[in-house]
Design a protein around this motif. Sequence first.
Motif, PDB file in Angstrom:
ATOM      1  N   PHE A 222      55.341  70.240   5.404  1.00  0.00           N
ATOM      2  CA  PHE A 222      56.765  70.168   5.736  1.00  0.00           C
ATOM      3  C   PHE A 222      57.636  70.098   4.481  1.00  0.00           C
ATOM      4  O   PHE A 222      58.795  70.518   4.501  1.00  0.00           O
ATOM      5  CB  PHE A 222      57.040  68.967   6.641  1.00  0.00           C
ATOM      6  N   ALA A 223      57.064  69.570   3.392  1.00  0.00           N
ATOM      7  CA  ALA A 223      57.815  69.532   2.136  1.00  0.00           C
ATOM      8  C   ALA A 223      58.175  70.931   1.663  1.00  0.00           C
ATOM      9  O   ALA A 223      59.213  71.136   1.028  1.00  0.00           O
ATOM     10  CB  ALA A 223      57.001  68.809   1.061  1.00  0.00           C
ATOM     11  N   GLU A 224      57.343  71.906   2.000  1.00  0.00           N
ATOM     12  CA  GLU A 224      57.569  73.286   1.569  1.00  0.00           C
ATOM     13  C   GLU A 224      58.276  74.127   2.624  1.00  0.00           C
ATOM     14  O   GLU A 224      58.584  75.295   2.375  1.00  0.00           O
ATOM     15  CB  GLU A 224      56.222  73.941   1.232  1.00  0.00           C
ATOM     16  N   ASP A 225      58.552  73.543   3.782  1.00  0.00           N
ATOM     17  CA  ASP A 225      59.092  74.312   4.895  1.00  0.00           C
ATOM     18  C   ASP A 225      60.617  74.339   4.847  1.00  0.00           C
ATOM     19  O   ASP A 225      61.274  73.296   4.885  1.00  0.00           O
ATOM     20  CB  ASP A 225      58.629  73.697   6.223  1.00  0.00           C
ATOM     21  N   ALA A 226      61.187  75.529   4.782  1.00  0.00           N
ATOM     22  CA  ALA A 226      62.639  75.670   4.629  1.00  0.00           C
ATOM     23  C   ALA A 226      63.404  75.188   5.858  1.00  0.00           C
ATOM     24  O   ALA A 226      64.558  74.762   5.743  1.00  0.00           O
ATOM     25  CB  ALA A 226      62.981  77.135   4.351  1.00  0.00           C
ATOM     26  N   ALA A 227      62.796  75.245   7.022  1.00  0.00           N
ATOM     27  CA  ALA A 227      63.500  74.868   8.253  1.00  0.00           C
ATOM     28  C   ALA A 227      63.628  73.365   8.411  1.00  0.00           C
ATOM     29  O   ALA A 227      64.446  72.893   9.200  1.00  0.00           O
ATOM     30  CB  ALA A 227      62.773  75.457   9.465  1.00  0.00           C
ATOM     31  N   THR A 228      62.835  72.585   7.676  1.00  0.00           N
ATOM     32  CA  THR A 228      62.742  71.140   7.889  1.00  0.00           C
ATOM     33  C   THR A 228      63.533  70.377   6.835  1.00  0.00           C
ATOM     34  O   THR A 228      63.364  70.615   5.638  1.00  0.00           O
ATOM     35  CB  THR A 228      61.269  70.688   7.843  1.00  0.00           C
TER      36      THR A 228
END
Length: 714
Positions: A222-228
């Motif tokens: 999630f650290a790398e997820d743009a949506a989060t």
Amino acid sequence: MTGSETGRGAPALSGAEAVEIFMRPRSIAVVGVSSKPGTAGRTVLANLGLNSYAGGVHIVGRAEGEIDGRPVKQSIDDLPEGVDLAVFTLPAAGVKEALQACARRGVRAVTVFSSGFAEVGNHAAQNELVAIANDAGIALLGPNCLGYTNLVDGLPIGFANARKVALVPKDGRNPAVAMVSQSGGLMAYASLTLAARALPVSYTVATGNEAGVGMADFIDFFAEDAATRVIALYLEEVRDPKGFLAAAARARSAGKSLVAIHPGRGEKGKAAVQSHTGALAGDYAAMRVHLERAGVVLVDTLEEWVDVVELLARYPEAPTQGPGVLTFSGGFCAIAHDFFEDLGLELPPLTDESAAELAPQLPPYIPPRNPLDLGTQAIWQPELTGIGTSALIKDEGVGSVLIAINSGTAKSQAVYAPHFIAALKGQKKPAILGFPAPEMNEAFEASVRENGLILSRSLERSMRALARVTHHGRNLERAARSVSHASFGDLPELGVGAQPEWLGKQLLEAIGVPIPRGGLAKNLAAAQEIAGRVGYPVAVKAQAGALAHKTEAGGVLLGIGDADALAAAWGTLHDNIARAEPDLVLDGVLVERMAPRGLELMVGAKRDARWGPVVLVGLGGVWVEALGDVRLLPADMAEADIVEELGRLRSAKLLGGFRGSPPRDVAAVARIASLVGRLMMTIPRIVEIDLNPVFVHGEGEGLTAVDALVVTAS
């Protein structure tokens, strides 16, 4: 999972790489599918169909023929090589054999719904699964897992129900929340609550027993997820504290906020036979220190969990200054002062510039201050609500804003809405519109949601959430000021276990902690020589690592005024020890000059077996048992921040000079607390330090550690 080489020659997967396979598999095998509609396997297939999953789908089951137009394979060995994800909808008894078959076919990831493993005490069966998965390089989710949903790509992997999911934009245009939970039910509660507030959820994950991938792996993803933007966590156990803290730090560096709830704060710390520090620094307390140091917001209630998640999703920059309040009620002004003070915050006064700018816009009988009470004037001048809100938003000394309209009808909401929305729209400073009204204007509510603002029907919940986020901002500032510790040199050699006081004090003196003048005597003549050198009156203390409670055994005698009194005390002390501990062999007797009295504090440290070291400061002497008035701190906290923590003790008034006593040398306390933290950070063998009491003298006069316990591990 480990990163070691596997039996297939491929590295075992972990972190974001492993989670990527679960969330975006190119092919899926559903294993254990029944011909009966509504069963777990059929629900998984229905979810794939409803959400137009475009990858390859394979079915493994006992029934021959087809299901939903796809052939049913009779064995996992009939699968093509290298399927990305296998979803087990099997009873526990069939999981091991199925996992072994997946290993033979090169399956990359497996989700296990089945229960009956470590959660019911069957650790051996779960350990077998771990060994198989690690050897084959399989990323394993579960067992006892309810599944997960990727709402960015539209992939629900679960057996509870079949539904088409609403997609969240991948580019982060709308702030979205990823949820990772060790309780499927509480994850559903939080997801539904956030959905009702028009706050999108990007992913939901129930991690189950975390035999393979776990919390840290999902946080990395999630650290790398743009949506989060925010990662919401429900934790019953952090199975890998070191990995969790490292992942949390990486997520914070990527600009993500983490909000966690963890039951268990009421559980008593593990019994500590030898020190107060061990009893006061319980597992939950130590965990809290380390989580908050890593930038995780740890909340206490379910309501606070979702409230803080929404605040940080809408307003990712956590404030460090106290809130500003706008209200129509003078009574609420007093309540707000009390409430925030109980939460450890003060309402900051408006800056002179803000007050000067605001005053001409208000009627003369409304003073420009915080809280800003508009009284009934807003009924005739609703534009004052926008003027007041804008003033609080612009004020540099105000960290966040609460609009507390504690009386309002649907009609009045419609009147005030445009002014509030205009003042708050596009602002970065956290703000909550608090309307605890029995009815809500639908157009007003819709307008608030459309503009991405926060609407609350509970003023108390609003104040708690703002306070929690403000303390989070301050924790982040403190973490940025943390000190790096260099090792000490020329320290005495320590044994294993509880060290005798004389040796513990040698260690403390070597790192700069003031102790009474004295020495260890093996006989009366040596004791009298030491006493004559340091000066009477003296204290004598029996010394042995196994003698944890010297006072109870009669092994401490104080205020000995001359050589004759010392000779009598020498005999009394040895007689007392012989009665209390007849088989104990003493190292000798510690003879020390009586230290000048001072305020009794304690400074301690504990190395939690799972989380690492924490430092403890607080009221000492007998009061530590009676009151437990202590603060638990990170071992690398800066001295200025330790001083601030001392000011938060319930007994803090005693430090500033109380009823004629002088102000105490708080800086000296902070200095030795920092030294103790440095010792814990640089010598892993030390598991506990307990300095109690520490006599704190007048300001600028330092302190004296009159008793000390140091405990080491092998």
